[in-house]
Design an enzyme around this catalytic site. Structure first.
Site, PDB file in Angstrom:
ATOM      1  N   ALA A 206      -0.977  -2.121  25.100  1.00 20.46           N
ATOM      2  CA  ALA A 206       0.048  -3.115  24.800  1.00 20.46           C
ATOM      3  C   ALA A 206      -0.183  -4.354  25.657  1.00 20.46           C
ATOM      4  O   ALA A 206      -0.505  -4.251  26.841  1.00 20.46           O
ATOM      5  CB  ALA A 206       1.436  -2.535  25.080  1.00 20.46           C
TER       6      ALA A 206
ATOM      7  N   HIS B  54       4.585 -14.595  17.059  1.00 26.32           N
ATOM      8  CA  HIS B  54       3.230 -14.483  16.500  1.00 26.32           C
ATOM      9  C   HIS B  54       2.966 -15.624  15.527  1.00 26.32           C
ATOM     10  O   HIS B  54       1.907 -16.249  15.564  1.00 26.32           O
ATOM     11  CB  HIS B  54       3.048 -13.137  15.789  1.00 26.32           C
ATOM     12  CG  HIS B  54       2.515 -12.054  16.661  1.00 26.32           C
ATOM     13  ND1 HIS B  54       1.264 -11.513  16.489  1.00 26.32           N
ATOM     14  CD2 HIS B  54       3.061 -11.407  17.716  1.00 26.32           C
ATOM     15  CE1 HIS B  54       1.067 -10.577  17.393  1.00 26.32           C
ATOM     16  NE2 HIS B  54       2.146 -10.486  18.150  1.00 26.32           N
TER      17      HIS B  54
END
Length: 174
Positions: A11, A50
């Site tokens: 992650a 994003h």
């Protein structure tokens, strides 16, 4: 750019940023295939971050379940970025779909793609053994999926602290 590239790592290891650079490196435009579903505010924020980071040059498609169909439908000139296989696997498992058959179908679909495909996935097998059955089943399924897709890809990278390490060069046969 090679035909199919898998990028794995932990992650926040820089996987997505690396994948975005690779996908755009060919022509400055690419197709983003998102597997995430915005089921809560935190995920909506992540998706928005994003999108903001990517900026122009991207055509977005959502494929929470039908990843192979979306790859086939978007095949053409522009590279495709699939982000991420781990969320796709989660969606498949939660929907009761045959995730193993879907993973096999994805591995079989990659060689027939004419435009490059960059796939992002999480490396979940480097930690401790989870303390509950569902978490162990997910870890095992993710390990199987990652190995299956890595075998089908031309190259595999491990991203660590934003630094890519090539772990599957295209000239190695085992």
């Amino acid at each position: 750019m090679k035909k199919s590239i898998l990028i794995t790592g932990g992650a926040r290891s820089g996987k997505s940023a690396l994948a975005e650079r690779l996908a755009l490196s060919r022509s400055g435009r690419a197709v983003y295939i998102a597997t995430a579903e915005a089921r809560d505010d935190e995920m909506r924020d992540r998706i928005a971050q994003h999108r903001a980071r990517r900026g122009a040059g991207w055509t977005d498609h959502e494929a929470p379940l039908d990843l192979v169909g979306t790859l086939d439908a978007t095949d053409g000139d522009a590279p495709r970025l699939v982000d991420c296989l781990t969320l796709w696997l989660t969606n498949l498992m939660l929907s009761g779909a045959d995730w193993r058959a879907a993973g096999t179908a994805l591995a079989e679909a990659l060689p027939r793609q004419t435009a490059p495909v960059v796939l992002v996935t999480n490396e979940v097998g480097s930690g401790i053994v989870p303390d509950n059955r569902l978490a162990r089943e997910f870890r095992d399924a993710a390990g199987w999926l990652n190995q299956t897709i890595a075998t089908a890809c031309d190259e595999v990278y491990l991203s660590v602290a934003g630094c890519p390490l090539k772990v599957k060069p295209d000239d190695v046969s085992l």
